[in-house]
Enzyme design. Structure first.
Site, PDB file in Angstrom:
ATOM      1  N   HIS A 263     -24.166  27.693  63.988  1.00 28.51           N
ATOM      2  CA  HIS A 263     -25.347  27.393  63.179  1.00 28.51           C
ATOM      3  C   HIS A 263     -26.124  28.645  62.773  1.00 28.51           C
ATOM      4  O   HIS A 263     -27.179  28.528  62.143  1.00 28.51           O
ATOM      5  CB  HIS A 263     -26.265  26.428  63.928  1.00 28.51           C
TER       6      HIS A 263
ATOM      7  N   GLU B 166     -25.051  30.235  72.699  1.00 28.61           N
ATOM      8  CA  GLU B 166     -24.999  29.913  71.272  1.00 28.61           C
ATOM      9  C   GLU B 166     -26.029  30.735  70.517  1.00 28.61           C
ATOM     10  O   GLU B 166     -27.076  31.096  71.067  1.00 28.61           O
ATOM     11  CB  GLU B 166     -25.251  28.420  71.055  1.00 28.61           C
TER      12      GLU B 166
ATOM     13  N   ASP C  41     -21.107  31.461  70.509  1.00 33.04           N
ATOM     14  CA  ASP C  41     -20.836  30.399  69.538  1.00 33.04           C
ATOM     15  C   ASP C  41     -21.946  30.481  68.487  1.00 33.04           C
ATOM     16  O   ASP C  41     -23.093  30.154  68.768  1.00 33.04           O
ATOM     17  CB  ASP C  41     -20.853  29.040  70.245  1.00 33.04           C
TER      18      ASP C  41
ATOM     19  N   LYS D 132     -20.626  24.442  58.336  1.00 35.70           N
ATOM     20  CA  LYS D 132     -22.091  24.445  58.324  1.00 35.70           C
ATOM     21  C   LYS D 132     -22.556  25.174  57.058  1.00 35.70           C
ATOM     22  O   LYS D 132     -22.457  24.631  55.969  1.00 35.70           O
ATOM     23  CB  LYS D 132     -22.636  25.094  59.601  1.00 35.70           C
TER      24      LYS D 132
ATOM     25  N   ASN E  62     -25.498  19.551  57.552  1.00 33.84           N
ATOM     26  CA  ASN E  62     -25.500  20.950  57.970  1.00 33.84           C
ATOM     27  C   ASN E  62     -25.151  21.903  56.824  1.00 33.84           C
ATOM     28  O   ASN E  62     -24.805  23.059  57.061  1.00 33.84           O
ATOM     29  CB  ASN E  62     -24.506  21.164  59.115  1.00 33.84           C
TER      30      ASN E  62
ATOM     31  N   HIS F 175     -22.988  23.390  73.731  1.00 31.09           N
ATOM     32  CA  HIS F 175     -22.298  22.332  72.992  1.00 31.09           C
ATOM     33  C   HIS F 175     -21.192  21.708  73.838  1.00 31.09           C
ATOM     34  O   HIS F 175     -20.603  22.354  74.712  1.00 31.09           O
ATOM     35  CB  HIS F 175     -21.702  22.925  71.704  1.00 31.09           C
TER      36      HIS F 175
ATOM     37  N   SER G  59     -27.598  23.649  68.595  1.00 32.79           N
ATOM     38  CA  SER G  59     -27.410  22.640  67.552  1.00 32.79           C
ATOM     39  C   SER G  59     -28.409  21.497  67.596  1.00 32.79           C
ATOM     40  O   SER G  59     -28.661  20.863  66.564  1.00 32.79           O
ATOM     41  CB  SER G  59     -25.987  22.076  67.625  1.00 32.79           C
TER      42      SER G  59
END
Length: 383
Positions: A207, A175, A204, A239, A49, A135, A179
């Site tokens: 990423h 998110e 969230d 990440k 990542n 997640h 992910s």
């Protein structure tokens, strides 16, 4: 020894092994971004990542070393006792300035930050409304909270609206970049719905931070949304920023409340000061080095173009999924690629839903065009 309990644990392990779901850690002898060395063999890495290549950037490594010499190896305590050093405050201030939020709290991991965010901010009267593909850290937090839990179909704004019309005191959680699928929600539409139903929107952005938006400010910024329009947001440093740890950012009232009532924050040792020094340098490079994001997005575009005949998920992020179905097939393809010098891990249930085991390809600014071309050549040979 409690034999009955040991037998129960052993049975669960054997079942997981029989289902091709048993996981084992891999010990790296060397990590160099695009390359891994494992058991003396070098592999081209498409499973990390480290999206901007900052994990091995010399200025970040030097900042880490200098931070250890200046502050010591550890923080020595929890942040509300003796664990808050000057460099922790510098990092918090830097994040607040970068993202345009009033306050930031630092956490040991993204998992801990998400747990603190949902467990602390929700109450028995609330309903946590989560995307179906949220997640594990968000799902676990919601399940262990005092709030009710409802989940809506992935990125489905109509399904979200339907749920919001049925529940009391909703708190919507999503998110920025998912992910395992690599796609993003329509935050503008979700925010409009949240306003209509007086529901906080919690994000969230693990990423998305560093990768999307001006200066890498994240998914909300990329969609033209100010961070102040969100109730709060979490992201981590492991990440795009290439280090470790996490944070929650938001208004002073929200962050003050988590600081006073968030057990994951209050009762955890503060981040190591040299790590904070390294994150500060990563943020500086992330904001200034637009070429890193440009290179990453160029690599993503190249991959999508060259792989247009492959069964890819609909993603324009650094996360590109190839769903193979069974765990057995995903493991077999992953192993064949390793024999060809490409490290690409198989992702299996329970990380992804049953029947959707996959190869999760992650791209980085460190990859070359030749790396991506070779990956696709080898991938076609084994699919």
């Amino acid at each position: 020894m409690p034999q009955a309990k040991l037998a129960q644990l052993s049975q669960a392990l054997e079942l997981r092994r029989a289902q091709q779901l048993l996981r084992a850690p891999v010990t790296l002898e060397r990590y160099d971004g695009r390359l891994l060395v494992i058991a003396g063999k070098s592999y081209l890495n498409f499973s990390g990542n480290d999206y901007l290549g900052l994990a091995t950037a010399p200025p970040v490594l030097q900042a880490y070393a200098d931070g250890a010499a200046q502050f010591g190896a550890g923080s020595s305590g929890s942040p509300l006792v003796t664990g808050q050093h000057a460099v922790h405050q510098q990092l918090s201030d830097s994040l607040a300035d970068w993202l345009g939020v009033e306050r930031v709290l630092l956490f040991s991991s993204g998992f801990a930050a998400n747990q603190a965010m949902l467990l602390t901010l929700s109450s028995k009267a609330d309903t946590l409304v989560l995307d179906k593909l949220s997640h594990a850290s968000l799902i676990d937090a919601a399940l262990h909270s005092d709030a009710s839990l409802k989940r809506f179909a992935h990125n489905d704004v109509a399904a979200l609206q339907n749920l919001l019309s049925q529940v009391s005191q909703p708190m919507v959680v999503t998110e920025g970049v998912f992910s395992m699928d690599g796609d993003s929600p329509d935050l503008t539409a979700m925010l409009a719905l949240c306003r209509n139903y007086d529901a906080p929107l919690l994000l969230d952005d693990a990423h998305g931070l560093g990768v999307l938006g001006p200066q890498g400010r994240g998914t909300a910024a990329a969609q033209g949304i100010k961070q102040s329009e969100l109730f709060c947001a979490m992201a981590n440093f492991g990440k795009a920023l290439g280090t470790s740890g996490a944070f929650i950012g938001g208004s002073k009232i929200v962050i003050d409340y988590i600081e006073q009532f968030g057990r994951h924050y209050i009762y955890s040792t503060a981040l190591p000061p040299p790590l904070c020094a390294a994150v500060l340098k990563s943020i500086e490079l992330c904001r200034a080095d637009n070429w890193r994001r440009d290179k990453l997005h160029s690599n993503i575009a190249l991959f999508r173009t060259l792989a247009e005949d492959l069964p890819l998920l609909n993603s324009h992020s650094a996360i590109q999924g190839v769903v193979l179905g069974s765990s057995e097939r995903a493991l077999a393809v992953s192993e064949q690629l390793k024999q060809q010098g490409i490290w690409l891990s198989a992702i299996r249930p329970p990380t992804v839903p049953q029947g959707s085991a996959r190869l999760r390809i992650t791209l980085s600014a460190s990859h070359t065009a030749e790396d991506i071309t070779l990956l696709l050549q080898k991938l076609r040979q084994v699919l």
